[in-house]
Design a protein around this motif. Structure first.
Motif, mmCIF file in Angstrom:
data_model
loop_
_atom_site.group_PDB
_atom_site.id
_atom_site.type_symbol
_atom_site.label_atom_id
_atom_site.label_comp_id
_atom_site.label_asym_id
_atom_site.label_seq_id
_atom_site.Cartn_x
_atom_site.Cartn_y
_atom_site.Cartn_z
ATOM 1 N N VAL A 167 42.882 31.895 40.437
ATOM 2 C CA VAL A 167 43.926 32.618 41.172
ATOM 3 C C VAL A 167 43.488 32.800 42.630
ATOM 4 N N ASP A 168 42.207 33.146 42.836
ATOM 5 C CA ASP A 168 41.672 33.253 44.202
ATOM 6 C C ASP A 168 41.855 31.928 44.951
ATOM 7 N N ILE B 284 44.284 29.146 31.972
ATOM 8 C CA ILE B 284 45.410 29.221 32.908
ATOM 9 C C ILE B 284 45.597 27.860 33.569
ATOM 10 N N GLY C 80 38.618 31.360 30.550
ATOM 11 C CA GLY C 80 37.778 32.560 30.506
ATOM 12 C C GLY C 80 37.681 33.264 31.846
ATOM 13 N N ARG C 81 36.450 33.638 32.213
ATOM 14 C CA ARG C 81 36.241 34.400 33.443
ATOM 15 C C ARG C 81 36.647 33.638 34.690
ATOM 16 N N ALA C 82 36.674 32.312 34.608
ATOM 17 C CA ALA C 82 37.033 31.506 35.778
ATOM 18 C C ALA C 82 38.514 31.626 36.133
ATOM 19 N N ILE C 83 39.300 32.262 35.246
ATOM 20 C CA ILE C 83 40.734 32.418 35.513
ATOM 21 C C ILE C 83 40.973 33.185 36.824
ATOM 22 N N SER C 84 40.241 34.288 37.010
ATOM 23 C CA SER C 84 40.393 35.074 38.244
ATOM 24 C C SER C 84 40.065 34.204 39.460
#
Lengths: 94, 94
Positions: free
Chosen positions: A49-50, A88, A42-46
């Motif tokens: 990547v960070d 991811i 979910g939102r933790a995907i970004s």
């Protein structure tokens, strides 16, 4: 990702500050691991990547992104209904 | 990603509902493109993964994820200060 047991070199990225996960990755590599896997949904995907970008640009410049996979997982919502959530997996390797 | 001109088969994923971008991808493939590239930065990264997953699971099941790249871009913040932001590029192909 059906397994309940999380392998030692897997870092599950959630809502903590990015630096917590960066530190977890760096520690794994420093403990002799050649590969560390970042997983997020979910939102933790970004966020994952960070973390990957910070690890390889700021801390361990010899670490490369070996593979990235995306998938869909089914999770149970608050009311018991099934929801699809993207996931991811980023494989970092020395 | 320094180029200002965006290639025809690139879909920039931002804050619109996922379905807008899914439709953009599907349209590209239906217009004869064999490859469509999804690009996103920051929080929109999770959104881009959702879009890719919806396209290949619900709309065009013959589409595969050919490649995924992550990178860091420098953007200018509100006060003119430079900030690093993570970016993703997902290549979908038939």
């Amino acid at each position: 990702m059906a397994e309940k047991q999380v392998a030692e070199n897997v870092v599950l990225v959630g809502k903590k500050p990015a630096m917590s996960y960066v530190l977890a990755c760096v520690t794994q590599f420093n403990n002799g691991k050649n590969e560390v896997v970042l997983r997020a949904r979910g939102r933790a995907i970004s966020h994952a990547v960070d973390v990957a970008e910070i690890v390889r640009n700021k801390f361990l410049t010899d670490v490369k992104v070996k593979d990235i996979k995306i998938s869909t997982e089914e999770v149970e919502g608050e009311n018991g209904e099934k929801m699809n959530v993207s996931a991811i997996e980023i494989v970092l390797s020395k």
